[in-house]
Design a protein around this motif. Structure first.
Motif, PDB file in Angstrom:
ATOM      1  N   LEU A   2       0.846  -1.209   0.000  1.00  0.00           N
ATOM      2  CA  LEU A   2       0.000   0.000   0.000  1.00  0.00           C
ATOM      3  C   LEU A   2       0.875   1.250   0.000  1.00  0.00           C
ATOM      4  O   LEU A   2       0.604   2.221  -0.711  1.00  0.00           O
ATOM      5  N   LEU A   3       1.932   1.219   0.795  1.00  0.00           N
ATOM      6  CA  LEU A   3       2.859   2.355   0.838  1.00  0.00           C
ATOM      7  C   LEU A   3       3.563   2.530  -0.515  1.00  0.00           C
ATOM      8  O   LEU A   3       3.735   3.644  -1.016  1.00  0.00           O
ATOM      9  N   GLU A   4       3.936   1.402  -1.107  1.00  0.00           N
ATOM     10  CA  GLU A   4       4.605   1.423  -2.418  1.00  0.00           C
ATOM     11  C   GLU A   4       3.671   2.033  -3.472  1.00  0.00           C
ATOM     12  O   GLU A   4       4.085   2.805  -4.338  1.00  0.00           O
ATOM     13  N   THR A   5       2.390   1.677  -3.380  1.00  0.00           N
ATOM     14  CA  THR A   5       1.403   2.158  -4.360  1.00  0.00           C
ATOM     15  C   THR A   5       1.156   3.653  -4.167  1.00  0.00           C
ATOM     16  O   THR A   5       1.038   4.409  -5.142  1.00  0.00           O
ATOM     17  N   ASN A   6       1.114   4.074  -2.916  1.00  0.00           N
ATOM     18  CA  ASN A   6       0.973   5.495  -2.626  1.00  0.00           C
ATOM     19  C   ASN A   6       2.172   6.249  -3.219  1.00  0.00           C
ATOM     20  O   ASN A   6       2.018   7.288  -3.888  1.00  0.00           O
ATOM     21  N   THR A   7       3.367   5.712  -3.023  1.00  0.00           N
ATOM     22  CA  THR A   7       4.576   6.351  -3.559  1.00  0.00           C
ATOM     23  C   THR A   7       4.505   6.410  -5.087  1.00  0.00           C
ATOM     24  O   THR A   7       4.837   7.433  -5.704  1.00  0.00           O
ATOM     25  N   ALA A   8       4.054   5.307  -5.700  1.00  0.00           N
ATOM     26  CA  ALA A   8       3.949   5.257  -7.163  1.00  0.00           C
ATOM     27  C   ALA A   8       2.996   6.340  -7.666  1.00  0.00           C
ATOM     28  O   ALA A   8       3.281   7.024  -8.659  1.00  0.00           O
TER      29      ALA A   8
END
Ligand SMILES: CSC[C@H]1O[C@@H](n2cnc3c(O)ncnc32)[C@H](O)[C@@H]1O
Ligand SMILES: [Zn+2]
Length: 455
Positions: A332-338
């Motif tokens: 989820l954090l990775e997707t937010n960053t993306a």
């Protein structure tokens, strides 16, 4: 989560259809169809598959279930998919920070791996990674690491879905003598898991700078013959591309194309240094991208031009890379960053909106791994790979739009319940198939060994 075990399950009290479980959720985002949000709906689960999706009142009338789960204030989404990981490297989290890629690899990580990596290291590191992944909503991961048989055994025990991308390098390493030896061992492992529903195998030639043309040609032939996926670190930095061009007169992706490797079975990991000719090749061949934004940011590797790639119709999925470079495995954090990075790089705030970002972390991931017939969206007939996230925290109020809260305010710590193939692997943040205390204790043992306190 309120959970009921129905003791009258065996009674034929009425004409209700028997299912294994009913999950009642405040919100459901199925990902397919596009942008749909169901409110107060339920899933019926049977034999590990989604048997029905319908309004809760109707579900209670139609079905009787051995277990019922009430997800108040939780949003149910497809299980998250991590398309690129080196799970066991979780034991090297924080071991070598603040270095650029090649210094990090050559001066720190490869020497440490030479000294420490063993089947025991991989089993312990993979369990640590899976505990973290389940606690942050991941149901499927693709893993590229030494001793893949230890990774597969750990994932089988824990109940996760995994693509074992067995590593192929042309020089001797902890697991294989050379490329041919790695291919042979990897294909034997594929035979061992041929009939396993949650474990698939893929070729993972490590990178253009560690695998030669002869080995790559063999991989292309096998992959085509056996219809197996392939994944490879590719165009991770501008320096990698410039050096390859100076040495061979070709960009690495052109080289892979001329060796027959680019196809819809190919997953290109990273792709930060991308020009228009690379995009045209990806478009023409149907190869996928695993975008690992936080590892790329931390190693200062570069920026993948997501908006441009998506506009060109290329399938982009999300990966974390290993926790030694990320330093976590929170999709989820990775997707937010993306999502944030896509806006910043393109200068367009409408780039990678929330629904598209969620699709990258779910259905696009399943497509990239070649398993979208089985998972990646909440659809009847697909596996019940599910993740339930709490949206009741103060920082998530007021709740105008659950999808917006999911992508722009939630992270892995808000994940409460996770199912893989209908089996509950995380219940109210408690791991059901992994022993948290033991995982923590083994991480401590490795820390002491690596720090030189014990052998
Ligand atoms: C052959 S097992 C995987 C191999 O890859 C190394 N690795 C981890 N992260 C990266 C990265 O971002 N680029 C290239 N190689 C990476 C890992 O340490 C193993 O040696
Ligand atoms: Zn990697």
């Amino acid at each position: 989560m309120a959970t009921a075990n129905n003791s009258d399950f065996t009674e034929k009290s009425n004409n209700k259809q028997a299912v294994d479980a009913l999950i009642h959720a405040r919100w459901i985002i199925p990902v397919v169809p596009e942008r749909r949000l169901y409110e107060n709906c339920s899933l019926a689960i049977k034999g590990g598959l989604i048997a029905a999706i319908l309004p809760t009142a109707e579900a209670r009338n139609r079905f009787r279930a051995r277990e019922e789960h009430q997800l108040d204030n939780q949003i149910l989404i497809p299980g998250l998919i991590n398309t690129h990981n080196h799970a066991a490297m979780s034991l090297l989290r924080g071991f070598a920070d603040d270095q650029p890629l090649m210094t990090w690899l050559q001066k720190h990580i490869w020497p440490a791996e030479q000294q420490w990596v063993s089947p025991e290291f991989v089993a312990d590191g993979t369990r640590l990674a899976m505990a973290e992944m389940l606690r942050s909503g991941t149901t499927t991961f693709s893993d590229q690491y030494f001793f893949p048989e230890a990774t597969a055994a750990a994932a089988r025990e824990a109940g996760m879905r995994v693509q074992i991308a067995f590593p192929i390098i042309d020089f001797p390493n902890a697991w294989s003598r050379n490329g041919d030896d790695a291919i042979e061992k990897g294909l034997a492992l594929r035979d061992d898991y041929r009939s396993h529903s949650r474990i698939g195998l893929a070729f993972a030639p490590h990178a253009p700078y560690t695998v030669g043309d002869e080995t790559l040609k063999k991989i292309a032939i096998y992959a085509n013959e056996l219809q197996m996926p392939v994944q490879m670190h590719l165009h991770e930095t501008a320096g990698e591309v410039a050096k390859a061009f100076a040495d061979t007169g070709q960009r690495p992706i052109q080289r892979l194309h001329s060796l027959g490797l680019l196809s819809p079975q190919m997953l290109c990991v990273h792709m930060t240094a991308v020009d228009d000719s690379d995009i045209a090749l990806l478009q023409k061949t149907g190869a996928h991208i695993a975008h690992c934004p936080r590892s790329n940011l931390k190693l200062a590797s570069g920026f993948t031009p997501i908006a441009k790639l998506l506009d060109a119709g290329i399938n982009v999925a999300i990966g974390t890379d290993g926790a030694a470079s990320n330093n976590g495995l929170d999709i989820l954090l990775e997707t937010n960053t993306a999502a944030l990075l896509a806006k910043a790089i393109s200068g367009d705030a409408s780039a990678l909106p929330a629904h598209q970002a969620l699709a990258m972390a779910t259905l696009n991931g399943a497509r990239a791994l070649g398993i979208d017939d089985a998972t990646g969206s909440i659809e009847v007939g697909k596996a019940a790979d599910l993740c339930a996230i709490d949206l009741s925290e103060l920082e998530q109020q007021p709740l105008h739009d659950p999808l917006s809260q999911l992508i722009y305010t939630a992270n892995g710590h808000h994940v409460r319940n996770v199912w893989v193939a209908g089996k509950l692997l995380l219940q109210d943040r408690r791991l059901m198939t992994l022993n948290e205390e033991e995982v923590r204790q083994r991480a401590g043992v490795w820390r002491d060994r690596i720090a030189g306190r014990t052998q």
